[in-house]
Design a protein around this motif. Structure first.
Motif, PDB file in Angstrom:
ATOM      1  N   SER A  26       0.836  -1.204   0.000  1.00 59.52           N
ATOM      2  CA  SER A  26       0.000   0.000   0.000  1.00 59.52           C
ATOM      3  C   SER A  26       0.869   1.252   0.000  1.00 59.52           C
ATOM      4  O   SER A  26       0.502   2.270  -0.608  1.00 59.52           O
ATOM      5  N   ASP A  27       2.043   1.184   0.675  1.00 60.68           N
ATOM      6  CA  ASP A  27       2.984   2.301   0.608  1.00 60.68           C
ATOM      7  C   ASP A  27       3.430   2.518  -0.839  1.00 60.68           C
ATOM      8  O   ASP A  27       3.508   3.658  -1.313  1.00 60.68           O
ATOM      9  N   ARG A  28       3.727   1.424  -1.516  1.00 60.94           N
ATOM     10  CA  ARG A  28       4.173   1.505  -2.915  1.00 60.94           C
ATOM     11  C   ARG A  28       3.094   2.127  -3.784  1.00 60.94           C
ATOM     12  O   ARG A  28       3.367   3.015  -4.615  1.00 60.94           O
ATOM     13  N   ALA A  29       1.868   1.700  -3.593  1.00 60.05           N
ATOM     14  CA  ALA A  29       0.765   2.253  -4.373  1.00 60.05           C
ATOM     15  C   ALA A  29       0.587   3.743  -4.096  1.00 60.05           C
ATOM     16  O   ALA A  29       0.305   4.534  -5.011  1.00 60.05           O
ATOM     17  N   ALA A  30       0.754   4.138  -2.841  1.00 58.05           N
ATOM     18  CA  ALA A  30       0.616   5.546  -2.490  1.00 58.05           C
ATOM     19  C   ALA A  30       1.692   6.390  -3.161  1.00 58.05           C
ATOM     20  O   ALA A  30       1.425   7.490  -3.664  1.00 58.05           O
ATOM     21  N   LEU A  31       2.929   5.888  -3.197  1.00 57.40           N
ATOM     22  CA  LEU A  31       4.015   6.631  -3.831  1.00 57.40           C
ATOM     23  C   LEU A  31       3.803   6.761  -5.338  1.00 57.40           C
ATOM     24  O   LEU A  31       4.078   7.815  -5.923  1.00 57.40           O
ATOM     25  N   LEU A  32       3.327   5.707  -5.956  1.00 57.74           N
ATOM     26  CA  LEU A  32       3.040   5.777  -7.395  1.00 57.74           C
ATOM     27  C   LEU A  32       1.913   6.765  -7.673  1.00 57.74           C
ATOM     28  O   LEU A  32       1.937   7.494  -8.685  1.00 57.74           O
ATOM     29  N   ALA A  33       0.918   6.810  -6.781  1.00 64.39           N
ATOM     30  CA  ALA A  33      -0.161   7.792  -6.939  1.00 64.39           C
ATOM     31  C   ALA A  33       0.373   9.212  -6.777  1.00 64.39           C
ATOM     32  O   ALA A  33      -0.059  10.139  -7.482  1.00 64.39           O
ATOM     33  N   LEU A  34       1.322   9.388  -5.864  1.00 65.92           N
ATOM     34  CA  LEU A  34       1.938  10.691  -5.683  1.00 65.92           C
ATOM     35  C   LEU A  34       2.698  11.105  -6.935  1.00 65.92           C
ATOM     36  O   LEU A  34       2.593  12.246  -7.395  1.00 65.92           O
ATOM     37  N   ARG A  35       3.461  10.172  -7.509  1.00 67.84           N
ATOM     38  CA  ARG A  35       4.204  10.482  -8.736  1.00 67.84           C
ATOM     39  C   ARG A  35       3.261  10.876  -9.867  1.00 67.84           C
ATOM     40  O   ARG A  35       3.535  11.804 -10.637  1.00 67.84           O
ATOM     41  N   LYS A  36       2.156  10.173  -9.973  1.00 74.76           N
ATOM     42  CA  LYS A  36       1.190  10.480 -11.030  1.00 74.76           C
ATOM     43  C   LYS A  36       0.570  11.856 -10.837  1.00 74.76           C
ATOM     44  O   LYS A  36       0.311  12.584 -11.811  1.00 74.76           O
ATOM     45  N   ALA A  37       0.360  12.263  -9.576  1.00 67.47           N
ATOM     46  CA  ALA A  37      -0.317  13.531  -9.297  1.00 67.47           C
ATOM     47  C   ALA A  37       0.612  14.734  -9.436  1.00 67.47           C
ATOM     48  O   ALA A  37       0.206  15.776  -9.959  1.00 67.47           O
ATOM     49  N   VAL A  38       1.864  14.601  -8.958  1.00 63.06           N
ATOM     50  CA  VAL A  38       2.760  15.769  -8.915  1.00 63.06           C
ATOM     51  C   VAL A  38       4.139  15.435  -9.456  1.00 63.06           C
ATOM     52  O   VAL A  38       5.130  16.040  -9.062  1.00 63.06           O
ATOM     53  N   GLY A  39       4.249  14.471 -10.349  1.00 64.18           N
ATOM     54  CA  GLY A  39       5.540  13.980 -10.821  1.00 64.18           C
ATOM     55  C   GLY A  39       6.492  15.080 -11.230  1.00 64.18           C
ATOM     56  O   GLY A  39       6.121  16.018 -11.933  1.00 64.18           O
ATOM     57  N   GLY A  40       7.735  14.986 -10.794  1.00 64.30           N
ATOM     58  CA  GLY A  40       8.763  15.976 -11.111  1.00 64.30           C
ATOM     59  C   GLY A  40       9.845  15.377 -11.980  1.00 64.30           C
ATOM     60  O   GLY A  40       9.801  14.218 -12.384  1.00 64.30           O
ATOM     61  N   ARG A  41      10.863  16.183 -12.231  1.00 59.94           N
ATOM     62  CA  ARG A  41      11.891  15.801 -13.194  1.00 59.94           C
ATOM     63  C   ARG A  41      12.759  14.638 -12.739  1.00 59.94           C
ATOM     64  O   ARG A  41      13.367  13.971 -13.563  1.00 59.94           O
ATOM     65  N   THR A  42      12.848  14.389 -11.446  1.00 62.79           N
ATOM     66  CA  THR A  42      13.740  13.308 -11.003  1.00 62.79           C
ATOM     67  C   THR A  42      12.995  12.170 -10.320  1.00 62.79           C
ATOM     68  O   THR A  42      13.623  11.346  -9.676  1.00 62.79           O
ATOM     69  N   LEU A  43      11.689  12.114 -10.460  1.00 64.00           N
ATOM     70  CA  LEU A  43      10.960  10.988  -9.873  1.00 64.00           C
ATOM     71  C   LEU A  43      10.972   9.825 -10.863  1.00 64.00           C
ATOM     72  O   LEU A  43       9.938   9.369 -11.336  1.00 64.00           O
ATOM     73  N   LEU A  44      12.181   9.369 -11.154  1.00 63.32           N
ATOM     74  CA  LEU A  44      12.346   8.280 -12.124  1.00 63.32           C
ATOM     75  C   LEU A  44      12.366   6.957 -11.387  1.00 63.32           C
ATOM     76  O   LEU A  44      13.307   6.168 -11.483  1.00 63.32           O
ATOM     77  N   TRP A  45      11.308   6.696 -10.657  1.00 67.54           N
ATOM     78  CA  TRP A  45      11.227   5.471  -9.901  1.00 67.54           C
ATOM     79  C   TRP A  45      10.985   4.297 -10.841  1.00 67.54           C
ATOM     80  O   TRP A  45      10.174   4.374 -11.785  1.00 67.54           O
ATOM     81  N   ASN A  46      11.676   3.217 -10.579  1.00 63.74           N
ATOM     82  CA  ASN A  46      11.533   2.006 -11.388  1.00 63.74           C
ATOM     83  C   ASN A  46      10.338   1.210 -10.868  1.00 63.74           C
ATOM     84  O   ASN A  46      10.436   0.477  -9.884  1.00 63.74           O
TER      85      ASN A  46
END
Length: 658
Positions: free
Chosen positions: A35-55
């Motif tokens: 669920s933490d992982r899902a929350a972080l991916l949702a955060l990236r989708k909402a406010v993704g920045g130039r270095t949020l290159l999470w694999n």
């Protein structure tokens, strides 16, 4: 036949059983790492920045940049300055329930804070400064009772500062400057509050008594009054009603003309008396002054040429006048006019003289030194240093030691060992003067000052950027000097390695200073001398091992590479030291964000910079047996420098004569 209805108590029993099942099962349905992982991916989708290159193919988010896990849950999320934009949506932080540190500073986030941030009940550090958040500071923040550091500065928050802040009893840092907060400052009863700033808002009223210990910089840019700012209206001393006024009717609040005249005359007489007493006292002090080389009396300090703390004027600015005030004017009475301070050839009793080491040129004596013009360099760990220009043109640096607690014989033995040190990367000790009351050391003067001044001093338009060749050369010279010290015996160490003790010649050759002095002074000189540089295992700063020297040198390398001193305000705010800060950034695979901006322009040496960074991290290892020796450190830096020369056969380092 009609079907029989179930008794009403049977229906209630089923309902109670269902509730019981829910009560038992709900605790096991708490959010987990998925669920933490899902929350972080949702955060990236909402406010993704130039270095949020999470694999996203990695099942575990614990290896993503900016994410740190503890006990298989996301505990730290640091995303500073990565161009995040937009609003933080609800529904993300409600899953990150064990978050302890959240840093989203220096982005472009806007809107109000998401209400589900209240679910992070264990949050200790919240850094949101440098965004565009707006609205009132939400009340749910005041329910996060574990908060230690709260930084909401440089946003668009409005409304009043809530007295509910008093719920945060563990709070140590509160920064809300550069917002649009209005109203008065409430009475804050936070026992641990150590950092506080509400400057540049729309606040008014008086500053609460418990906050008046903070500096004026914490309150400027508002309509506030009271200490440390100007007094509030009505707080001035007034004359009670009924006193005689100048109209003589006995009912006003003023004083009569005769009373006023008496007060003025009394003040003038008192002032004249004080001036006369001061003149008499100063003359008496000058006559009786027999044993103090008070370098602070030399009124023309230069700026931080040696990296030590410069003398300051009353307004806090460094005086840079160089009018050549005579050493004798402050020191003659102390060293030449009293039989008690006489020094012999062996430094104990007899004729006054400087004791020179080895083959050092004896082109001046004590009297020449006293007649020399002098400029204060600063107050360092072991005493005050000043630059002396002798009549023959020789320039030397003189250090007046403080808190020397050892015997005459022991001092002579130890200082002779220091004078015997001979290496091109050490600042040579040329001579010393010893008496019961004064201990002076005479060194070669280093015209370029210290590495500390070079790194952290003036960075204006006229400043020459410190390129990789200069910095790596400084690191190599310092390493060689310290390696030489360590080669003198297993118990020989420096004990005070820091950037202000790395001095530079005109060609940027580094020379290590203040070696061998740690064993001469008492404990009062040592507690704060290596803030940020001291190895974790050192308990007595007068007893520093060679491996502890390696740790300090590692911090010095990190300072060279990052451009940040170990006492940098940002590091202190986030509660980490320089080595741990660098390690956290490197672990998050943001290595390029570690380096000083002046270094990033040199693209062809990135590999060498990364290798030097790794060497610094190795030196600053937590446990001494994990650190390399200075010999190994020097070899690795030499190889890096050779590699850089192979890459660039024409380095732009300009060589000048020392």
């Amino acid at each position: 036949m009609k079907p029989q209805r179930l008794p009403i108590f049977s229906s209630l029993s089923l309902l109670l059983l269902l509730l019981l099942v829910l009560v038992v099962l709900v605790p096991f349905a708490k959010p987990d790492l998925s669920s933490d992982r899902a929350a972080l991916l949702a955060l990236r989708k909402a406010v993704g920045g130039r270095t949020l290159l999470w694999n996203a193919t990695l099942q575990s988010p614990c290896n993503w940049a900016g994410v740190r896990c503890e006990n298989n849950r996301v505990a730290v999320l640091r995303l500073p300055g990565v161009a995040l934009s937009g609003n933080l949506p609800n529904g993300i932080f409600g899953n990150l329930t064990v978050l302890r540190t959240l840093s989203l500073r220096l982005n472009a986030l806007k809107g109000s804070l998401p209400s589900d941030l209240a679910s992070c009940v264990g949050l200790r550090n919240l850094y949101l400064q440098g965004n565009f958040f707006s609205g009132e500071i939400p009340d749910f923040l005041f329910t996060l009772r574990d908060l230690v550091r709260l930084n909401l500065a440089s946003n668009n928050f409005s409304g009043e500062i809530s007295p509910s802040l008093n719920n945060l009893t563990r709070l140590r840092t509160l920064y809300v400057e550069n917002n649009q907060l209005s109203g008065s400052i409430p009475e804050l009863k936070l026992p641990d509050l150590a950092q506080f700033n509400v400057s540049n808002n729309l606040l008014n009223g008086s500053i609460p008594a418990k906050l008046q210990t903070f500096s004026s910089a914490s309150f400027v840019g508002n309509s506030l009054c009271g200490k440390p700012l100007s007094l509030c209206p009505g707080n001035n001393v007034t004359i009670p009603s009924g006193e005689v006024n100048i109209n003589g009717n006995g009912k006003g609040k003023g004083l009569s003309g005769g009373v006023i005249a008496g007060i003025v005359i009394g003040c003038v007489v008192a002032a004249l008396a004080i001036i006369i007493l001061l003149i008499v006292f100063c003359r008496k002090k000058r006559i009786q002054k027999t044993s103090s080389v008070d370098v602070a009396a030399l009124k023309h300090p230069e700026s931080e040429a040696r990296g030590e703390k410069p003398a300051e004027t009353e307004n806090g600015r460094h005086n840079s006048n160089n009018n050549g005030f005579s050493v004798a004017s402050a020191a003659a009475a102390a060293m030449a006019g009293n039989g008690k301070t006489e020094v012999s050839n062996n430094g104990v009793d007899g004729v006054k003289k400087l004791v020179f080491f080895g083959n050092a040129a004896r082109v001046f004596d004590l009297e020449d030194l006293l007649r020399a013009s002098a400029e204060v360099l600063g107050k360092g760990t072991f005493g005050t240093a000043y630059k002396a220009v002798l009549e023959v043109g020789t320039v030397v640096a003189v250090k007046r030691l403080k808190d020397v607690t050892i015997s005459d014989k022991e001092f002579k033995e130890k200082i002779e060992a220091v004078g015997a040190m001979d290496h091109q990367n050490l600042v040579p000790l040329r001579a010393f003067y010893y008496s019961r009351d004064e201990k002076l050391l005479v060194y070669d003067y280093m015209p370029m000052g210290s590495l500390s001044a070079l790194l952290h001093g003036n960075k204006g338009a006229g400043r020459t950027p410190l390129n990789w060749e200069i910095r790596s050369g400084i690191a190599l010279g310092a390493a060689r000097g310290i390696q030489y010290l360590h080669s003198q015996g297993p118990n020989v160490s420096h004990g005070n390695i820091k950037s202000s003790n790395i001095l530079l010649t005109k060609s940027y050759t580094s020379r290590v200073s203040d070696f061998g002095l740690a064993h001469l002074v008492g404990p009062s000189s040592t507690p704060n001398r290596v803030a940020g540089y001291r190895a974790p295992e050192v308990t007595d700063p007068r007893k520093v091992s060679q491996k502890a020297d390696v740790y300090s040198f590692g911090v010095l390398l990190l300072e060279l590479l990052t451009g940040k001193p170990p006492t940098h305000a940002l590091l202190n705010e986030e509660g980490v030291d320089l080595p741990r800060w660098v390690q956290s950034i490197v672990k998050e695979e943001w290595t390029s964000e570690v380096f000083d901006l002046e270094l990033l322009r040199y693209q062809n040496v990135e590999e060498e910079m990364v290798q030097m960074l790794q060497l610094a991290i190795d030196c600053a290892a937590q446990y001494p047996d994990k650190r390399p020796t200075m010999s190994e450190v020097t070899s690795r830096i030499e190889e890096l420098c050779r590699s850089s020369l192979r890459e660039d056969p024409h380095p732009d380092l300009v060589k000048e004569a020392d």
